[in-house]
Design an enzyme around this catalytic site. Structure first.
Site, PDB file in Angstrom:
ATOM      1  N   LYS A 135       1.086  -1.298  -0.213  1.00 19.24           N
ATOM      2  CA  LYS A 135       0.194  -0.036  -0.263  1.00 19.24           C
ATOM      3  C   LYS A 135       0.804   1.200  -0.086  1.00 19.24           C
ATOM      4  CE  LYS A 135      -3.310   1.904   2.588  1.00 19.24           C
ATOM      5  NZ  LYS A 135      -4.337   2.481   3.721  1.00 19.24           N
ATOM      6  N   LYS A 152      -2.029  -1.606  -4.310  1.00 19.08           N
ATOM      7  CA  LYS A 152      -3.022  -0.350  -3.819  1.00 19.08           C
ATOM      8  C   LYS A 152      -2.118   1.272  -3.372  1.00 19.08           C
ATOM      9  CE  LYS A 152      -5.753   1.692  -0.587  1.00 19.08           C
ATOM     10  NZ  LYS A 152      -6.394   1.888   0.694  1.00 19.08           N
TER      11      LYS A 152
HETATM   12  C1  PBG Z   1      -7.752   3.148   5.600  1.00 18.84           C
HETATM   13  C2  PBG Z   1      -7.398   3.051   4.407  1.00 18.84           C
HETATM   14  C3  PBG Z   1      -7.624   4.417   2.609  1.00 18.84           C
HETATM   15  C4  PBG Z   1      -8.008   3.565   2.211  1.00 18.84           C
HETATM   16  C5  PBG Z   1      -8.704   2.454   1.966  1.00 18.84           C
HETATM   17  N1  PBG Z   1      -8.292   2.032   3.556  1.00 18.84           N
HETATM   18  C6  PBG Z   1      -6.605   5.592   3.300  1.00 18.84           C
HETATM   19  C7  PBG Z   1      -5.586   5.783   3.661  1.00 18.84           C
HETATM   20  O1  PBG Z   1      -5.086   4.938   3.567  1.00 18.84           O
HETATM   21  O2  PBG Z   1      -4.974   6.474   3.656  1.00 18.84           O
HETATM   22  C8  PBG Z   1      -8.323   4.381   0.522  1.00 18.84           C
HETATM   23  C9  PBG Z   1      -8.977   3.901  -0.058  1.00 18.84           C
HETATM   24  C10 PBG Z   1      -9.390   4.187  -1.441  1.00 18.84           C
HETATM   25  O3  PBG Z   1      -8.628   6.185  -1.454  1.00 18.84           O
HETATM   26  O4  PBG Z   1     -10.200   4.436  -2.094  1.00 18.84           O
HETATM   27  N2  PBG Z   1      -6.095   2.703   5.891  1.00 18.84           N
END
Ligand code: PBG
Length: 323
Positions: A195, A248
């Site tokens: 991520k 992601k």
């Molecule tokens: C929470 C999380 C995030 C997303 C999914 N789970 C946000 C982040 O890390 O700031 C992002 C999902 C999206 O942008 O559609 N930690």
């Protein structure tokens, strides 16, 4: 053998022929629809930066889940907006918190819909970071036990799977053993393994009311320049017991999805995030792109890169487009 013996255009002449030689097929099988749940009753609070998406109160969420299942969408992932936020995100691991209550309601009404619980503290902390703070830093080892409690609260509520998105080191193994010790050895973990610290999450932070109040997430989410590190993250999460590993965002990281596909045999998920969604909706609203074709092309590219599962806010558009 070169032209004129070979004419690649021969296989592109008709829609039927193109269909017969197409390498990547879109379906709903691996699709996971993200949904936001908030306190209250009869609430549908539209999210400005994500036209077509809303925060739903539990009663409305259940209706939305019924609709999704009716459209053939097999799975949803739930994000919660708590009534109260505090320094340690305690509503995240409260069994009466918004997400466990939502899970119970959805599983009761739509038992065959596969419900993932996103596991992270950022929606629940008053500072918006994904874990507890020590000074201005997120304390990894103090956060992990809270994530385990959050996963357990969701599993007890009936979540079919848990998906840790916090990027703390060691949380997958800790969640796996916590689930096993409590008798949830059949509940899979889908790890947000690679991520990235991405500007593509902008609209989500409005949707989940989870923007960090200071600083950013670069000390725990990955640097966008790195792909070898993504392989190490995935390897570690698989070693700790992840059943599915995620990359992601998706669209700007297709090379990472491809590299993961070539190297690992586990199912790979890709999260087409809020910013990817917002860009398409915004351009379409201006009449600058053909929205339906763009949705199909983007989802095809994510599948072509090697993703088995795709988390996408376009789940319903896809259902409609596939007829
Ligand atoms: C929470 C999380 C995030 C997303 C999914 N789970 C946000 C982040 O890390 O700031 C992002 C999902 C999206 O942008 O559609 N930690």
């Amino acid at each position: 053998m070169p032209f004129p013996t070979h004419r690649p255009r021969r296989l592109r002449r008709t829609a039927t022929l193109r269909r017969m030689v197409r390498e990547t097929h879109l379906g709903l099988d691996g699709i996971i629809e993200p949904l936001f749940v908030c306190p209250g009753e009869r609430v549908q609070k539209p999210i400005d930066a994500m036209p077509g998406c809303a925060q739903w109160s539990i009663d409305r969420l259940v209706e939305e889940c019924r609709k999704s299942q009716g459209l053939g969408i097999p799975s949803v992932i739930l994000f919660g907006i708590p009534a109260r936020k505090d320094a340690t995100g305690s509503e995240a691991y409260d069994e009466q918190g918004i997400v466990p209550r939502a899970i119970r309601a959805v599983k009761q009404a739509v038992p065959d819909l596969f419900v993932w619980a996103d596991i992270c503290l950022c929606e629940f902390t008053d500072h918006g970071h994904c874990g507890v703070l020590r000074g201005e830093e997120v304390d990894n080892d103090a956060t992990v036990p809270l994530l385990v409690r959050e996963a357990l609260a969701c599993a007890r509520a009936g979540a079919d799977g848990v998906a840790p998105s916090d990027m703390m080191d060691g949380r997958v193994g800790a969640i796996r053993s916590g689930l096993d010790a409590a008798g949830f050895e059949q509940v899979p973990v889908m790890a947000y393994a690679a991520k990235y610290a991405s500007a593509f999450y902008g609209p989500f932070r409005e949707a989940a009311e989870s923007a960090p109040s200071f600083g950013d997430r670069r000390a725990y989410q990955m640097d966008p320049g790195n792909v070898r590190e993504a392989m190490r993250e995935i390897e570690m999460d698989l070693a700790e017991g992840a059943d599915i590993v995620m990359v992601k965002p998706a669209l700007a990281y297709l090379d990472v999805i491809r590299a993961a596909r070539q190297r690992f045999d586990a199912p790979i998920a890709a999260y087409s995030v809020s910013g990817e969604y917002a860009m398409v909706r915004a351009a379409a609203r201006n009449g600058w792109v053909d929205e339906d074709r763009l949705i199909l092309e983007i989802l095809t590219s994510i599948r072509r890169a090697g993703a088995d599962l795709v988390l996408t806010y376009f789940a319903r558009d896809l259902a409609r487009l596939l007829g």
